[in-house]
Write a protein that holds these residues in place. Structure first.
Motif, PDB file in Angstrom:
ATOM      1  N   TYR A 361       0.819  -1.211   0.000  1.00  0.00           N
ATOM      2  CA  TYR A 361       0.000   0.000   0.000  1.00  0.00           C
ATOM      3  C   TYR A 361       0.856   1.265   0.000  1.00  0.00           C
ATOM      4  O   TYR A 361       0.429   2.313   0.448  1.00  0.00           O
ATOM      5  CB  TYR A 361      -0.942  -0.002   1.201  1.00  0.00           C
ATOM      6  CG  TYR A 361      -2.043  -1.032   1.091  1.00  0.00           C
ATOM      7  CD1 TYR A 361      -3.284  -0.695   0.566  1.00  0.00           C
ATOM      8  CD2 TYR A 361      -1.835  -2.341   1.503  1.00  0.00           C
ATOM      9  CE1 TYR A 361      -4.299  -1.636   0.457  1.00  0.00           C
ATOM     10  CE2 TYR A 361      -2.836  -3.293   1.392  1.00  0.00           C
ATOM     11  CZ  TYR A 361      -4.070  -2.944   0.865  1.00  0.00           C
ATOM     12  OH  TYR A 361      -5.072  -3.886   0.750  1.00  0.00           O
ATOM     13  N   SER A 362       2.073   1.152  -0.492  1.00  0.00           N
ATOM     14  CA  SER A 362       2.969   2.309  -0.540  1.00  0.00           C
ATOM     15  C   SER A 362       3.463   2.493  -1.965  1.00  0.00           C
ATOM     16  O   SER A 362       3.362   1.594  -2.800  1.00  0.00           O
ATOM     17  CB  SER A 362       4.167   2.097   0.396  1.00  0.00           C
ATOM     18  OG  SER A 362       4.953   1.004  -0.065  1.00  0.00           O
ATOM     19  N   GLY A 363       4.008   3.661  -2.241  1.00  0.00           N
ATOM     20  CA  GLY A 363       4.584   3.930  -3.550  1.00  0.00           C
ATOM     21  C   GLY A 363       3.585   4.568  -4.497  1.00  0.00           C
ATOM     22  O   GLY A 363       2.382   4.289  -4.469  1.00  0.00           O
ATOM     23  N   PRO A 384      -4.952   8.764  -2.568  1.00  0.00           N
ATOM     24  CA  PRO A 384      -4.579   8.942  -1.156  1.00  0.00           C
ATOM     25  C   PRO A 384      -3.481   7.958  -0.765  1.00  0.00           C
ATOM     26  O   PRO A 384      -3.231   6.965  -1.452  1.00  0.00           O
ATOM     27  CB  PRO A 384      -5.886   8.646  -0.408  1.00  0.00           C
ATOM     28  CG  PRO A 384      -6.968   8.758  -1.428  1.00  0.00           C
ATOM     29  CD  PRO A 384      -6.354   8.353  -2.719  1.00  0.00           C
ATOM     30  N   ARG A 385      -2.841   8.238   0.348  1.00  0.00           N
ATOM     31  CA  ARG A 385      -1.875   7.293   0.883  1.00  0.00           C
ATOM     32  C   ARG A 385      -2.581   5.990   1.212  1.00  0.00           C
ATOM     33  O   ARG A 385      -3.785   5.932   1.394  1.00  0.00           O
ATOM     34  CB  ARG A 385      -1.207   7.863   2.130  1.00  0.00           C
ATOM     35  CG  ARG A 385      -0.374   9.122   1.859  1.00  0.00           C
ATOM     36  CD  ARG A 385       0.232   9.633   3.141  1.00  0.00           C
ATOM     37  NE  ARG A 385       1.114   8.646   3.756  1.00  0.00           N
ATOM     38  CZ  ARG A 385       1.688   8.788   4.964  1.00  0.00           C
ATOM     39  NH1 ARG A 385       1.451   9.887   5.668  1.00  0.00           N
ATOM     40  NH2 ARG A 385       2.473   7.860   5.447  1.00  0.00           N
ATOM     41  N   THR A 420      -7.781  15.093  -8.819  1.00  0.00           N
ATOM     42  CA  THR A 420      -6.698  15.517  -7.927  1.00  0.00           C
ATOM     43  C   THR A 420      -6.389  14.491  -6.843  1.00  0.00           C
ATOM     44  O   THR A 420      -5.516  14.709  -6.009  1.00  0.00           O
ATOM     45  CB  THR A 420      -7.065  16.848  -7.249  1.00  0.00           C
ATOM     46  OG1 THR A 420      -8.241  16.659  -6.440  1.00  0.00           O
ATOM     47  CG2 THR A 420      -7.337  17.926  -8.284  1.00  0.00           C
ATOM     48  N   GLY A 421      -7.100  13.387  -6.860  1.00  0.00           N
ATOM     49  CA  GLY A 421      -6.917  12.376  -5.821  1.00  0.00           C
ATOM     50  C   GLY A 421      -7.821  12.559  -4.628  1.00  0.00           C
ATOM     51  O   GLY A 421      -7.797  11.758  -3.691  1.00  0.00           O
ATOM     52  N   LYS A 422      -8.635  13.595  -4.644  1.00  0.00           N
ATOM     53  CA  LYS A 422      -9.561  13.845  -3.542  1.00  0.00           C
ATOM     54  C   LYS A 422     -10.719  12.853  -3.587  1.00  0.00           C
ATOM     55  O   LYS A 422     -11.226  12.515  -4.655  1.00  0.00           O
ATOM     56  CB  LYS A 422     -10.098  15.271  -3.632  1.00  0.00           C
ATOM     57  CG  LYS A 422     -11.039  15.650  -2.504  1.00  0.00           C
ATOM     58  CD  LYS A 422     -11.540  17.079  -2.664  1.00  0.00           C
ATOM     59  CE  LYS A 422     -12.528  17.446  -1.549  1.00  0.00           C
ATOM     60  NZ  LYS A 422     -13.038  18.838  -1.709  1.00  0.00           N
ATOM     61  N   THR A 423     -11.148  12.413  -2.423  1.00  0.00           N
ATOM     62  CA  THR A 423     -12.239  11.445  -2.339  1.00  0.00           C
ATOM     63  C   THR A 423     -13.574  12.134  -2.626  1.00  0.00           C
ATOM     64  O   THR A 423     -13.978  13.057  -1.919  1.00  0.00           O
ATOM     65  CB  THR A 423     -12.279  10.788  -0.947  1.00  0.00           C
ATOM     66  OG1 THR A 423     -11.046  10.085  -0.720  1.00  0.00           O
ATOM     67  CG2 THR A 423     -13.432   9.801  -0.858  1.00  0.00           C
TER      68      THR A 423
END
Length: 571
Positions: A361-363, A384-385, A420-423
């Motif tokens: 779940y990284s990268g 999101p991360r 933008t990656g916003k939920t």
């Protein structure tokens, strides 16, 4: 005098009958099945195991008939050192060594499209005459039902019993012969795990008398749509990934599966499911996922294999491509997790994620492009991360002709992301649920393996330009409700969700099946011009010592009509 003679004959018959019945009641009869001889121009040796498994399953009956274990039978055959074909005399010799009551042997012959199966049962003691059995089929796929019928005949003639599936149902006289407009009541359902048909090379078969129902979910009512359902034979290995695509450039769709140790290419057409190739020289790596897509634009879809090292904590993936004769590696030991997704405007694109050791779940997640002789990272997909690529896809989720990301959170809840990656939306119900994992760092000294579970696949699918897109996901049910660190998945279903302007809501779902869904794909699986939803279903995981050999099957649903039926019940 005639009366006394009649009484004598009657008494003699009763005595013989009692002795015969007593001999059967003394204990279960032991039967040895000898591997069938296969007479065919093509290599169909895999059928030998399939026929053996089918007959063993159908003839064994607790307390009545014991089928002797295959290793013991094969050892006895080897010990007999037969100079030629099997004969009744040789069969009795093998049977005596095995202390068997009956020996069953035979052959399967393929001439053109016609297939015949011959068998004999030999009474080792010689007290009963040898019985012969014969059946034939106009197609190879039809041999499944012929073997089933032969087993029923053997049970009836040799052991005097009727298989449960052959017993006539208790129905009113008027329903015994239904008219064409009156469908027969199905006798089985998918809660019963898929029956073993043949071994791992088996054929796709539409289950006669069996139905699958898809629930069409609406605000006011729930109705059911009957859909065709197929399954393959059971495989004696796990399937961790499944993908569909033309990987050899011949214009037909192949089914590519990834086992933990190999990649196998099949083709389904005209009722047959045939192995095309197997790439098994994978060394110590463990394959966890597979995707296909013609990213280098040469007319043949590459096979993208996501894999881990032996310790399951480092990504070491590879890419295969057909060179006209074999599937060769065009990239290997790469640090990328791969996912091929179908976008509304650009078609297939390849995504990659370079994760850190022990943390899937990284990268960052990038779009990868073929440049020269490698897949190079391009634009970043903003997320999101704590987002894993294996549980992410892109499609027209909002039905606005735009690319939108949908992904799982680490707890398997769904979320929809903006550019933008916003939920944009976050759900509260858990879907997915995979048994595949990466080994994370130990939290404390002496801890057992720290299993970080990988997310299941997500797909966005649209039946046509005038239909809404649906997000297809699977839902695997955990025995503990995911309250424990270790999962025990017992049943599964597919769910399709549609954007209603506020969030994703269920549109249709399949009825539950036993086992769990490991991976799935959508495409023209059987080359009939219509799309299917194809899934790898793990019936038994087969962990070493605990449960023995794994058991997996492939299932396929026709997707035609679902979108229309689902839209009719939307509020």
């Amino acid at each position: 005098m005639k009366y006394l003679r009649l009484l004598s004959y009657t008494g003699l018959i009763l005595i013989v009958t009692m002795v015969f019945n007593f001999s059967f009641a003394a204990g279960p009869k032991r039967m040895a099945l000898l591997p069938f001889k296969i007479n065919a121009q093509k290599d169909l040796s895999f059928l030998r195991d399939g026929i053996y498994d089918m007959l063993a399953t159908r003839l064994a009956e607790e307390g009545q008939v014991e089928v002797i274990e295959r290793p013991a039978v094969e050892a006895a055959i080897k010990s007999a050192a037969l100079p030629g074909p099997m004969t009744e005399q040789a069969a009795r010799k093998i049977g005596a060594e095995l202390k068997a009551d009956f020996i069953l042997y035979g052959s399967l012959t393929v001439l053109g499209h016609n297939v015949s199966i011959d068998a004999k049962t030999v009474d080792v003691s010689g007290a009963r005459p040898t019985m012969s059995f014969f059946n034939e089929s106009p197609t190879l796929g039809g041999i499944i039902s012929r073997v089933d019928g032969m087993a029923a005949d053997i049970n009836r003639r040799v052991f005097g019993r009727v298989m449960a599936s052959q017993k006539a149902p208790a129905v009113p006289p008027a329903a015994a012969n239904p008219s064409p407009s009156q469908p027969k009541t199905p006798t089985t359902n998918l809660r019963v795990h898929p029956e073993k048909l043949l071994n791992q090379e088996g054929f796709i078969s539409e289950q006669p008398g069996q139905r699958n129902e898809l629930e069409i979910v609406g605000s006011e009512r729930v109705r059911r749509l009957r859909q065709k359902f197929w399954k393959s034979a059971n495989f004696k290995h796990l399937i961790n990934g499944v993908a569909l695509g033309d990987v050899d450039g011949d214009g037909r769709i192949e089914t590519v599966v990834a086992t933990p140790r190999s990649v196998i290419v099949y083709r389904a057409a005209a009722g047959r499911f045939q192995k095309i190739a197997e790439i098994a020289d994978m060394g110590s790596i463990r394959l966890i996922s597979v995707d296909v897509g013609d990213i280098n634009d040469n007319g043949k879809a590459e096979i993208f294999v996501s894999a881990l090292n032996a310790k399951k904590n480092v990504v070491t993936s590879l890419v295969l491509e057909f060179d006209g004769q074999n599937f060769v590696r065009i990239a290997e030991d790469t640090p990328w997790l791969y996912r091929v997704v179908q976008t509304p405007a650009r078609g297939e694109i390849l995504l990659g994620q370079r994760s850190r050791v022990g943390n899937p779940y990284s990268g960052g997640i990038h779009e990868l492009h073929w440049q020269g002789d490698e897949y190079a990272p391009g634009d970043v997909i903003k997320t999101p991360r704590q987002t894993c690529l294996l549980g992410l896809t892109i499609g027209d989720v909002l039905n606005n002709e735009q690319e939108t990301v949908v992904t799982y959170k680490p707890n398997d809840e769904l979320r929809v992301l903006g550019a933008t990656g916003k939920t944009l939306w976050s759900g509260s119900e858990r879907y997915g649920g995979s048994m595949l994992y990466v080994s994370g760092p130990m939290r404390e000294q002496g801890d057992h393996e720290n299993m970080i579970y990988l997310p299941l696949r997500l797909l966005v699918w649209r039946a046509g330009s005038d239909r809404d897109s649906v997000v297809i996901t699977a839902k695997n049910y955990d025995l503990s409700g995911r309250k424990l660190e270790y999962r025990k998945l017992t049943k599964a279903e597919f769910v399709a969700l549609t954007w209603d302007g506020i969030g994703l809501v269920p549109t249709w779902k399949t009825r539950q099946i036993s086992g769990y869904i490991q991976d799935f794909a959508v495409g023209d699986f059987d080359n009939d011009g219509r799309p299917e939803l194809v899934a790898a279903v793990v019936i038994k995981e087969g962990r070493v010592i605990l449960t023995g050999e794994p058991k997996t099957t492939l299932i396929a649903y026709e997707l035609g009509g679902l979108q229309k039926a689902g839209a009719q019940t939307n509020p």
